[in-house]
Design a protein around this motif. Sequence first.
Motif, PDB file in Angstrom:
ATOM      1  N   GLY A   1      21.068  22.822  20.360  1.00 40.47           N
ATOM      2  CA  GLY A   1      20.315  21.387  20.532  1.00 40.47           C
ATOM      3  C   GLY A   1      20.316  20.878  21.709  1.00 40.47           C
ATOM      4  N   PHE A   2      20.968  21.569  22.666  1.00 41.20           N
ATOM      5  CA  PHE A   2      21.190  21.004  24.010  1.00 41.20           C
ATOM      6  C   PHE A   2      19.698  21.411  24.887  1.00 41.20           C
ATOM      7  N   THR A   3      19.209  20.516  25.744  1.00 41.05           N
ATOM      8  CA  THR A   3      18.061  20.683  26.385  1.00 41.05           C
ATOM      9  C   THR A   3      18.424  20.847  27.846  1.00 41.05           C
ATOM     10  N   THR A   4      17.807  22.255  28.409  1.00 41.54           N
ATOM     11  CA  THR A   4      18.334  22.372  29.808  1.00 41.54           C
ATOM     12  C   THR A   4      16.980  22.141  30.441  1.00 41.54           C
ATOM     13  N   ARG A   5      17.202  21.379  31.651  1.00 41.31           N
ATOM     14  CA  ARG A   5      16.050  21.323  32.490  1.00 41.31           C
ATOM     15  C   ARG A   5      16.258  21.779  33.906  1.00 41.31           C
ATOM     16  N   SER A   6      17.337  21.721  34.497  1.00 39.17           N
ATOM     17  CA  SER A   6      17.628  22.352  35.789  1.00 39.17           C
ATOM     18  C   SER A   6      18.750  22.732  35.622  1.00 39.17           C
ATOM     19  N   ILE A   7      18.994  23.948  36.769  1.00 34.20           N
ATOM     20  CA  ILE A   7      20.162  24.735  36.950  1.00 34.20           C
ATOM     21  C   ILE A   7      20.763  25.157  38.327  1.00 34.20           C
ATOM     22  N   LEU A   8      21.822  24.918  38.463  1.00 35.96           N
ATOM     23  CA  LEU A   8      22.214  25.603  39.810  1.00 35.96           C
ATOM     24  C   LEU A   8      23.558  26.353  39.497  1.00 35.96           C
ATOM     25  N   CYS A   9      23.425  27.760  39.802  1.00 39.61           N
ATOM     26  CA  CYS A   9      24.420  28.527  39.515  1.00 39.61           C
ATOM     27  C   CYS A   9      24.910  29.501  40.825  1.00 39.61           C
TER      28      CYS A   9
ATOM     29  N   LEU B   1      29.828  30.309  38.343  1.00 36.64           N
ATOM     30  CA  LEU B   1      29.986  28.923  38.152  1.00 36.64           C
ATOM     31  C   LEU B   1      28.735  28.009  38.112  1.00 36.64           C
ATOM     32  N   GLU B   2      28.479  27.520  37.031  1.00 39.52           N
ATOM     33  CA  GLU B   2      27.131  26.935  36.868  1.00 39.52           C
ATOM     34  C   GLU B   2      27.192  25.158  36.270  1.00 39.52           C
ATOM     35  N   VAL B   3      26.128  24.415  36.998  1.00 34.21           N
ATOM     36  CA  VAL B   3      26.244  23.264  36.391  1.00 34.21           C
ATOM     37  C   VAL B   3      24.517  22.869  36.182  1.00 34.21           C
ATOM     38  N   ILE B   4      24.342  22.078  35.111  1.00 41.50           N
ATOM     39  CA  ILE B   4      23.165  21.961  34.551  1.00 41.50           C
ATOM     40  C   ILE B   4      22.737  20.647  34.337  1.00 41.50           C
ATOM     41  N   ASN B   5      21.525  20.071  34.818  1.00 39.05           N
ATOM     42  CA  ASN B   5      20.762  18.838  34.541  1.00 39.05           C
ATOM     43  C   ASN B   5      21.350  17.658  35.270  1.00 39.05           C
ATOM     44  N   LYS B   6      21.110  17.853  36.655  1.00 38.20           N
ATOM     45  CA  LYS B   6      21.763  16.736  37.574  1.00 38.20           C
ATOM     46  C   LYS B   6      20.978  15.244  37.042  1.00 38.20           C
ATOM     47  N   ARG B   7      22.093  14.279  37.111  1.00 34.62           N
ATOM     48  CA  ARG B   7      21.681  12.754  36.650  1.00 34.62           C
ATOM     49  C   ARG B   7      21.147  12.060  37.462  1.00 34.62           C
ATOM     50  N   LYS B   8      21.805  12.268  38.647  1.00 35.19           N
ATOM     51  CA  LYS B   8      21.434  11.388  39.952  1.00 35.19           C
ATOM     52  C   LYS B   8      19.659  11.578  40.547  1.00 35.19           C
ATOM     53  N   GLY B   9      19.514  10.393  41.101  1.00 31.57           N
ATOM     54  CA  GLY B   9      18.133  10.367  41.757  1.00 31.57           C
ATOM     55  C   GLY B   9      16.859  10.868  40.951  1.00 31.57           C
TER      56      GLY B   9
ATOM     57  N   GLY C   1      16.810  13.530  39.478  1.00 34.68           N
ATOM     58  CA  GLY C   1      17.540  14.600  38.513  1.00 34.68           C
ATOM     59  C   GLY C   1      17.296  16.025  39.030  1.00 34.68           C
ATOM     60  N   LEU C   2      16.764  16.377  40.346  1.00 36.98           N
ATOM     61  CA  LEU C   2      16.546  17.642  40.730  1.00 36.98           C
ATOM     62  C   LEU C   2      18.005  17.847  41.681  1.00 36.98           C
ATOM     63  N   PHE C   3      18.489  18.970  41.656  1.00 29.44           N
ATOM     64  CA  PHE C   3      19.460  19.523  42.736  1.00 29.44           C
ATOM     65  C   PHE C   3      18.839  19.823  43.893  1.00 29.44           C
ATOM     66  N   ASP C   4      19.368  19.315  45.139  1.00 28.37           N
ATOM     67  CA  ASP C   4      19.056  19.628  46.284  1.00 28.37           C
ATOM     68  C   ASP C   4      19.824  20.617  47.223  1.00 28.37           C
ATOM     69  N   VAL C   5      19.568  20.760  48.669  1.00 33.93           N
ATOM     70  CA  VAL C   5      20.036  21.905  49.229  1.00 33.93           C
ATOM     71  C   VAL C   5      21.468  21.450  49.541  1.00 33.93           C
ATOM     72  N   ALA C   6      22.067  20.138  49.682  1.00 44.30           N
ATOM     73  CA  ALA C   6      23.323  19.874  49.816  1.00 44.30           C
ATOM     74  C   ALA C   6      24.127  20.191  48.448  1.00 44.30           C
ATOM     75  N   ASP C   7      23.565  20.104  47.304  1.00 44.50           N
ATOM     76  CA  ASP C   7      24.273  20.402  45.901  1.00 44.50           C
ATOM     77  C   ASP C   7      24.484  21.735  46.083  1.00 44.50           C
ATOM     78  N   LYS C   8      23.470  22.612  46.445  1.00 39.29           N
ATOM     79  CA  LYS C   8      23.544  24.026  46.597  1.00 39.29           C
ATOM     80  C   LYS C   8      24.697  24.624  47.455  1.00 39.29           C
ATOM     81  N   ARG C   9      24.750  23.921  48.594  1.00 40.15           N
ATOM     82  CA  ARG C   9      25.871  24.335  49.595  1.00 40.15           C
ATOM     83  C   ARG C   9      27.430  23.716  49.070  1.00 40.15           C
ATOM     84  N   PHE C  10      27.336  22.647  48.379  1.00 40.49           N
ATOM     85  CA  PHE C  10      28.560  22.238  47.799  1.00 40.49           C
ATOM     86  C   PHE C  10      29.215  23.370  46.677  1.00 40.49           C
TER      87      PHE C  10
END
Length: 422
Positions: A123-131, A144-152, A154-163
């Motif tokens: 029942g969860f809704t996945t919109r965006s993924i960083l893996c 390691l995977e994170v799903i659905n950024k809440r900030k700004g 709602g999209l992951f950016d290059v800084a998120d990717k590097r971190f």
Amino acid sequence: MTVEHAKQLVDNGANPRLADDMELLLAISQDFVGSPAMNETLANAVRQIMAYMDTEAASIFLLDEANEKLTCLACAGPVSIGGLTIARNQGIVGRALASNSVQLVRDVSADSDFSKAVDDSTGFTTRSILCAPLMVKGRMLGALEVINKRKGDGLFDVADKRFLQVLAGLVSLAVHNAQMTGALVEQERMRRELDLAREIQRNLLPDQPAADFPVHGLNLSALEVSGDFYDFFPIADGRIAWGLGDVSGKGMNAAMLMAKTISLFRCLGKTVLDPAHLLTILNDEISETASRGMFVTMAAGVFDPTSGEVIFANAGHQPPLYRTRTGAYSELEESSPPLGIVPGMAYFEQRLQLDGGRLFIFTDGVTEGWAAEGRMLELFGLKALLDKHSLLPPADQLARVAEALVRPGERLHDDLTLLVIG
């Protein structure tokens, strides 16, 4: 870099996110160092990562031993996918492993590798993924995977990717170290169990008798535990029961069958005084439980110290070797099958008058062992050693044979067991 250093950078006008990032990295790394419980530590780490990156969910997948499937070992979010198993090449996670690179998917609906199966079941809704893949020294561990950024937006950016890539490095090292520690703990457990098994086996063998006792034996194992055995003990009528055997194969399975056979022999041999009948009983008992084609070759008998007569039977074991007091040899052959192959077998009695000679029973680890000259000892080599040390007491004579086959720092080719009567 310490937390204090990171805070100094903030005070000096440096990027404030750097200090926050470093603080999280240090907190997670300290957790990894401080706790040997990998599952608990990773579960705590994904909660911190999810909270810090302000995502709706986070998870860690690890590969199985066959490197074919991924299982979620730790997760955080509104639904639990702990224990979820997927194929190694499945979805965005599989793509991260295949490419060995961080996958940034802003809109999963536009990505053909995304599978809605988990969303449909939870029942969860996945919109965006960083893996990010987890790897140490060229060995892929998982992702390691994170799903659905809440900030700004709602999209992951290059800084998120590097971190996330940095976080993945920390998690990889933690998983690798935990697996190595687990492997060492398992090795130590197995070593202790082998030590215990070796101790039990030693206790099953008879104590060394007085020098003037007419039966002596010797056993050296090629591995931690042995498939060879020997035993002897006085019986009520004044004679001495004896037996020597060799279990097929090596390792723990052979050691367990060895323990069963020697225990049965010691128990039954005190009342079943006919060696041929005794082997028939042992054969039926072992045939009931022997597995994977295992069997036992064995020679067993009784010796009368008063008359010098040996009565014995042979179940597929190589022929005992009789050396007369004048140095002549004869092999006492018998063609009956080993124990544990066919139930209901009958074995046949043989009789021998020692008349001042000695009877030697041994396993093939003796004749197939390598002598000091770099060649297989074989039967003629054994006879030569027995002749060379014929004037020694029986126990010392066996010891000299063993010494000729043992090389310092090298494992024996096979278990080595000898028994002498006379």
